[in-house]
Write an enzyme that holds these catalytic residues in place. Structure first.
Site, mmCIF file in Angstrom:
data_model
loop_
_atom_site.group_PDB
_atom_site.id
_atom_site.type_symbol
_atom_site.label_atom_id
_atom_site.label_comp_id
_atom_site.label_asym_id
_atom_site.label_seq_id
_atom_site.Cartn_x
_atom_site.Cartn_y
_atom_site.Cartn_z
ATOM 1 N N HIS A 85 0.858 -1.189 0.000
ATOM 2 C CA HIS A 85 0.000 0.000 0.000
ATOM 3 C C HIS A 85 0.895 1.240 0.000
ATOM 4 C CE1 HIS A 85 -3.916 1.985 1.662
ATOM 5 N NE2 HIS A 85 -3.171 2.874 1.018
ATOM 6 N N GLU A 139 -2.720 -1.717 -3.202
ATOM 7 C CA GLU A 139 -3.879 -0.978 -2.729
ATOM 8 C C GLU A 139 -3.503 0.469 -2.463
ATOM 9 O OE1 GLU A 139 -5.009 -3.286 0.694
ATOM 10 O OE2 GLU A 139 -3.753 -2.106 2.033
ATOM 11 N N HIS A 186 -8.040 -5.574 7.509
ATOM 12 C CA HIS A 186 -7.789 -4.514 8.483
ATOM 13 C C HIS A 186 -8.062 -5.039 9.889
ATOM 14 C CE1 HIS A 186 -6.587 -0.270 8.812
ATOM 15 N NE2 HIS A 186 -7.101 -0.391 10.021
#
Length: 239
Positions: free
Chosen positions: A43, A70, A190
């Protein structure tokens, strides 16, 4: 069967704290795969406080499983994804100053923008996933945008799990069921951990992929990276 994608951002955070190339992020990605990870997630953020754009370029050629990038589709991110051509791009609406992702997309209000992003990335042969909160309407919106998958933002589930796991997962089950009805693939990520991961998979066994970083790297401090990845795999390979 659910696949485990290891997010290696925290390894880059440790490296960046001292400069140099220790630990070696590219080697860590290869090691995670050799230890059983079925994908690697990165990310990159604009300030490159952990994964750098250069890391993404160096990691891409060595990935043998699946590479997932991401992030918020700002122009530099779009250019990077179109250059390295990952297997999957996950669109996340994080602000530049966010410590970590803290919300999913409103796929209804942002339909025009997300539709254009999905169309662009899919034209490059990249699977497109949209990060959403556990709300069936957001899954419907993602489908309307042309997404291939949604990724459920599981922070609320992880927070509420210790007190009432059934209540914590209820909205996720409803959203996952709606996504399945719509023909969308399903990812989750997450704050998933060794404590809460197995129950999530038992309740939503059609989850295609979980992306886990912080908890894996934290557990690896005690268990070692190989044993940690195997421990997480044991929580999702339950059927």
């Amino acid at each position: 069967m659910t696949r485990l994608s290891v997010n290696i951002n925290k390894i880059a955070t440790i490296r960046n704290a001292r400069g140099g190339n220790v630990p070696d992020v590219t080697k860590a990605a290869a090691d995670c795969e050799s230890f059983g990870a079925e994908g690697i997630t990165v990310h990159p953020r604009p300030d490159e406080r952990h994964i750098r754009y250069a890391d993404v370029r160096s990691i891409r050629p060595i990935i043998k499983t699946e590479f997932n990038i991401e992030g918020n589709p700002i122009p530099s991110f779009i250019d990077l994804v179109c250059e390295v051509l990952p297997d999957q791009v996950t669109l996340v609406p994080d602000a530049p100053d966010a410590i970590t992702s803290n919300a999913g997309w409103d796929t209804v209000k942002n339909r025009e923008f997300l539709s254009s992003m999905c169309a662009l990335f899919k034209s490059k042969g990249i699977r497109c996933s949209i990060f959403i909160d556990p709300n069936p309407l957001m899954a419907e919106g993602a489908k309307a945008c042309g997404a291939d998958r949604v990724e459920l933002y599981t922070a609320a589930y992880a927070e509420r799990y210790p007190e009432d796991r059934e209540s914590a997962i209820a909205d996720y089950v409803r959203t996952a069921e709606r996504a399945r009805e719509l023909g969308l693939g399903l990812n989750a990520g997450h704050d998933l951990s060794l404590e809460n991961l197995e129950y999530f998979i038992r309740r939503i066994p059609w989850t295609d992929e979980v992306s886990i970083g912080h908890a894996i790297i934290s557990d690896a401090l005690y268990l070692g990276l190989e044993k940690t990845i195997q421990a997480y795999l044991s929580k999702i390979k339950i059927f």
